[in-house]
Write an enzyme that holds these catalytic residues in place. Structure first.
Site: not given
Ligand code: OAD
Length: 280
Positions: A135, A230-231
């Site tokens: 990204h 990641t979600s």
């Molecule tokens: P999300 O905010 O969608 O998900 C974050 C994940 O991390 C969730 O499953 C949380 O439960 C988990 N989480 C939170 N705190 C944590 C911790 N301390 N340890 C482990 N896990 C934890 O973020 P992403 O999955 O990265 O893209 O989102 C994917 C994409 O959506 C991003 O790259 C961005 C966003 O829109 C773009 O902007 C294109």
């Protein structure tokens, strides 16, 4: 007994940890796939958790370039706030024990590639050498030139200087589009080699093809995929685990939300990733 609200019962977690450690120990080619959760304990907000970034800045408005351009014209101060809120935590962040353990895994006799959705550069700062940023990165601007796009690196100092100029606008409580563009000239503008903007992927953008092709190759050829924080909601990134699984890789997942995997370690990455990796 629960060690905290977001973790598995400790006996189940210990069992999963021990089995996942064996898989990781046996693996020669390890792929690590990370999302915002791996950086949460470094102080970088996730996107979709309660109070996450997109709840403060709705993606329909902020997560695509056309929307941002419109907002720069109509509400430049709001875009200044968005950019400051995005960059300030990244500038202040330091790698946490999860990033450090992943980097440490390279010191074992293994090939380790990190595929990250994060734009914060924390894996590289922790010492990981093979990081695929699908990204993009806030530490780069992309020049969209007629002769072809090219990317320029930005230093932490350059980013900090931009944030300070934008914060001055926020303190003043007003900004014209021209004042915003002047303060944000390190990120957005019209230079000698074309229009430039941050090299990050927003909704509707193509993923950088070299990075994505490499990520698919890494996922398709690893013996173990370690997923962290990641979600699994954003595609095509969210297809990485299925690619690895269909090639026979074992899947270990660390985080707060369950996903399809062989071993699920439920809890914060900063605690569980070091426990997983330390004795490998
Ligand atoms: P999300 O905010 O969608 O998900 C974050 C994940 O991390 C969730 O499953 C949380 O439960 C988990 N989480 C939170 N705190 C944590 C911790 N301390 N340890 C482990 N896990 C934890 O973020 P992403 O999955 O990265 O893209 O989102 C994917 C994409 O959506 C991003 O790259 C961005 C966003 O829109 C773009 O902007 C294109």
């Amino acid at each position: 007994m629960l060690s905290n609200d977001t973790s598995q019962p400790s006996s189940k977690l210990d069992h999963q940890l021990a089995r996942a450690r064996d898989v990781l120990r046996d693996g020669r080619k390890i792929a690590v796939f990370t999302g915002a959760g791996v950086s949460a304990e470094s102080g970088v907000p996730t996107f979709r958790d309660l109070g996450g970034f997109w709840s403060r800045f709705p993606p329909e408005q902020f997560a695509h370039w056309e929307g941002l351009q419109r907002l720069i014209r109509d509400k430049p101060l709001l875009v200044a706030e968005f950019v400051v809120e995005l960059l300030r935590p990244i500038i202040a962040a330091r790698p946490n024990p999860a990033h450090e353990s992943i980097a440490d895994l390279e010191r074992r006799d293994k090939t380790v590639d990190v595929i990250t959705q994060n734009i914060d550069g924390l894996h590289q700062r922790a010492g990981s050498r093979h990081v695929i940023e699908i990204h993009g990165s806030v530490f780069e601007t992309i020049f969209l030139a007629r002769t072809g796009n090219h990317v320029r690196r930005l230093t932490l100092d350059a980013l900090s200087a931009t944030v300070e100029e934008l914060e001055a606008l926020l303190r003043a409580g007003r900004s014209s589009p021209a004042e915003f563009l002047n303060a944000a000239r390190g990120l957005f503008g019209n230079g000698a080699s074309g229009v430039y903007r941050p090299n990050i992927v927003l909704f509707g953008d193509q993923l950088p093809s070299i990075a994505w092709d490499k990520a698919v190759e890494v996922a398709a050829t690893c013996d173990c995929l370690l997923i962290i924080g990641t979600s699994h909601l954003v595609y095509p990134a969210a297809s990485i685990p299925a690619i690895a699984r269909s090639s026979g890789a074992k899947i270990i997942a660390v985080g707060l939300d369950q996903c399809t995997c062989d071993f699920w370690l439920q809890g914060p990455a900063g605690r569980l990733v070091p426990s997983l990796i330390t004795d490998i």
